[in-house]
Scaffold this active site. Structure first.
Site, PDB file in Angstrom:
ATOM      1  N   GLU A 327       0.841  -1.190   0.000  1.00 36.91           N
ATOM      2  CA  GLU A 327       0.000   0.000   0.000  1.00 36.91           C
ATOM      3  C   GLU A 327       0.878   1.243   0.000  1.00 36.91           C
ATOM      4  OE1 GLU A 327      -4.151  -1.034   2.302  1.00 36.91           O
ATOM      5  OE2 GLU A 327      -2.535  -0.183   3.490  1.00 36.91           O
ATOM      6  N   CYS A 328       0.653   2.138  -0.946  1.00 34.10           N
ATOM      7  CA  CYS A 328       1.333   3.433  -1.023  1.00 34.10           C
ATOM      8  C   CYS A 328       2.854   3.249  -0.927  1.00 34.10           C
ATOM      9  CB  CYS A 328       0.794   4.379   0.047  1.00 34.10           C
ATOM     10  SG  CYS A 328       1.150   6.119  -0.282  1.00 34.10           S
ATOM     11  N   GLY A 329       3.487   3.585   0.192  1.00 29.89           N
ATOM     12  CA  GLY A 329       4.921   3.404   0.308  1.00 29.89           C
ATOM     13  C   GLY A 329       5.352   1.970   0.099  1.00 29.89           C
TER      14      GLY A 329
END
Length: 436
Positions: A327-329
């Site tokens: 997720e994201c990073g």
């Protein structure tokens, strides 16, 4: 019986978080059981709440969550003496289109739960006008009740007197005034507050804030303004589907952005979570059946992550036979490369072709509704997932097969579709709830 209050303000930056933490600790010091919540998509503040109260805090989000899910999560306050829910942005600020049970505005939670609103008003650069602002917020929406206000960053005794007189004329209670020169605050970072686990002194900061607020706020009057509330004890967990039975979860300073209710939901459904630290050059647990890399600050540790061969090798080996999701990073680390703020390009895991850069910051912010084009851990193709995206990276390449059709809160399609390759999947949004 539990009593509840919701702490909000006309806008961001008024001091909601610091006041929430200070009040929570001050009442805890009096021997009360205090339960905090956070309105809206914030994965940092609940960790500070937990330090202040000694109890886990979770998010309540009217755009992403249905009323039943919110009620289940709020039920954890059933054994508390006092609920303090911290709002986000301004009291009525949300998105234009209604989501699962509202627009994401703090006022939605106040009305839904019946909690009166304690306003933090910063009267800098004004005096009597602050009362007009407070009165406007009080009268803007039926079903939202104002308990009173606390003034923050007051310039002088004369300034305080002018504001107090105007509030009295508007029939608005003032529970205290915090002098500007003695403001207590917590450090900032580009995504908001520095994480609680990064600050060894966070407990002493909260304790000092509690002493400061106790000197300037009528704690008894604030407590009396809270409304008696009889929540139902939480039946079962938050109702989220775990991505696997045994979950290898990356967890350290680079990977820490997980909504608390998600982890609780996984555990309540019978899943086992085994954490590992990529920064310590650890790979995912060999006996796990899925690996999950949450968001965080990988851009601040990109060089170290790129050099950690045991972590990267373990991750690549794991993805050869079992699902890995970021997720994201975490998604960025699954990608091919990440360029940091200094313009240095670092090789990442290469499980996906995503390449991102922080050399030129571009903010991506907002709610996301995704319809999966293919399965990801815990969710089948066609599932609708609600989440929130917040990062400052520029997407240089996202060449793999899109994972989902992703829309913002207005229904407009966004380019950050997430992607998939083999057993690796990733999204730019952080999952909050399933759209049921």
């Amino acid at each position: 019986m539990t009593a509840g209050l919701l702490i909000s303000a006309p806008a961001s930056g008024a001091g909601k978080t610091t006041l929430t933490l200070a009040l929570a600790r001050a009442y805890r010091d009096r021997g009360l059981k205090v339960q905090c919540f956070k309105s809206g998509p914030d994965y940092i503040d609940p960790a500070f709440h937990a330090v202040a109260t000694g109890r886990a805090s979770v998010n309540l989000d009217s755009w992403a969550m249905g009323r039943d899910a919110i009620a289940r999560l709020a039920g954890r306050g059933a054994d508390a003496d006092l609920v303090l829910a911290e709002g986000s942005m301004g009291l009525f600020d949300g998105v234009a289109a209604r989501g699962a049970s509202g627009t994401g505005a703090t006022a939605d939670i106040a009305e839904m739960m019946g909690w009166p609103v304690l306003l933090v008003i910063d009267p800098s650069g004004q005096a009597q006008t602050a009362a007009a602002v407070a009165a406007g917020l009080r009268d803007f929406r039926a079903g939202v009740t104002l308990a009173g206000v606390i003034l923050n960053r007051v310039a002088s005794p004369r300034h305080e007197d002018l504001v107090r007189r105007a509030m009295a004329d508007a029939d608005i209670a003032v529970f205290g005034a915090l002098p500007r020169h003695a403001e207590i605050s917590l450090p900032k970072r580009h995504l908001g507050l520095v994480q609680a686990e990064e600050q060894a002194e966070v407990d002493s900061l909260i304790a000092e804030a509690a002493r400061f607020v106790a000197e300037h706020v009528e704690l008894d009057a604030v407590l009396q303004s809270a409304r008696a509330w009889s929540p139902h004890a939480a039946a079962g967990g938050p109702g989220v589907t775990p991505p696997g039975q045994r979950i290898a979860l990356a967890r350290d300073a680079a990977f820490s952005f997980v909504y608390p209710h998600m982890l609780e939901g996984w555990r309540s459904a019978g899943a086992e979570i085994v954490t590992f630290s990529p920064l310590a050059d650890e790979g995912p647990d060999a006996h796990a059946d899925v690996c999950w890399l949450p968001g965080g600050y990988p851009e601040l540790h990109a060089g170290q992550l790129a050099a950690n061969s045991r972590f990267l090798g373990g991750l690549r080996g794991f993805a050869g036979t079992r699902p890995v999701h970021g997720e994201c990073g975490g998604y960025m680390v699954l990608g091919s490369a990440l360029t940091d703020a200094d313009g240095v390009r670092h090789q990442m895991a290469g499980l996906l072709g995503l390449e991102t850069s922080y050399a030129k910051r571009r903010m991506h912010l907002g709610y996301r509704l995704a319809e999966l084009a293919a399965a990801m851990p815990g969710h089948s193709a066609g599932a609708r997932l609600r989440g929130h995206e917040f990062h400052y990276s520029t997407i240089l390449a996202q060449p793999d097969t899109p994972l989902a059709t992703v829309r913002d809160a207005t229904g407009a399609v966004v380019a950050e579709t997430g992607s998939r390759r083999g057993l690796a999947t990733g999204t730019f949004f952080h999952l909050i709830a399933e759209d049921r």
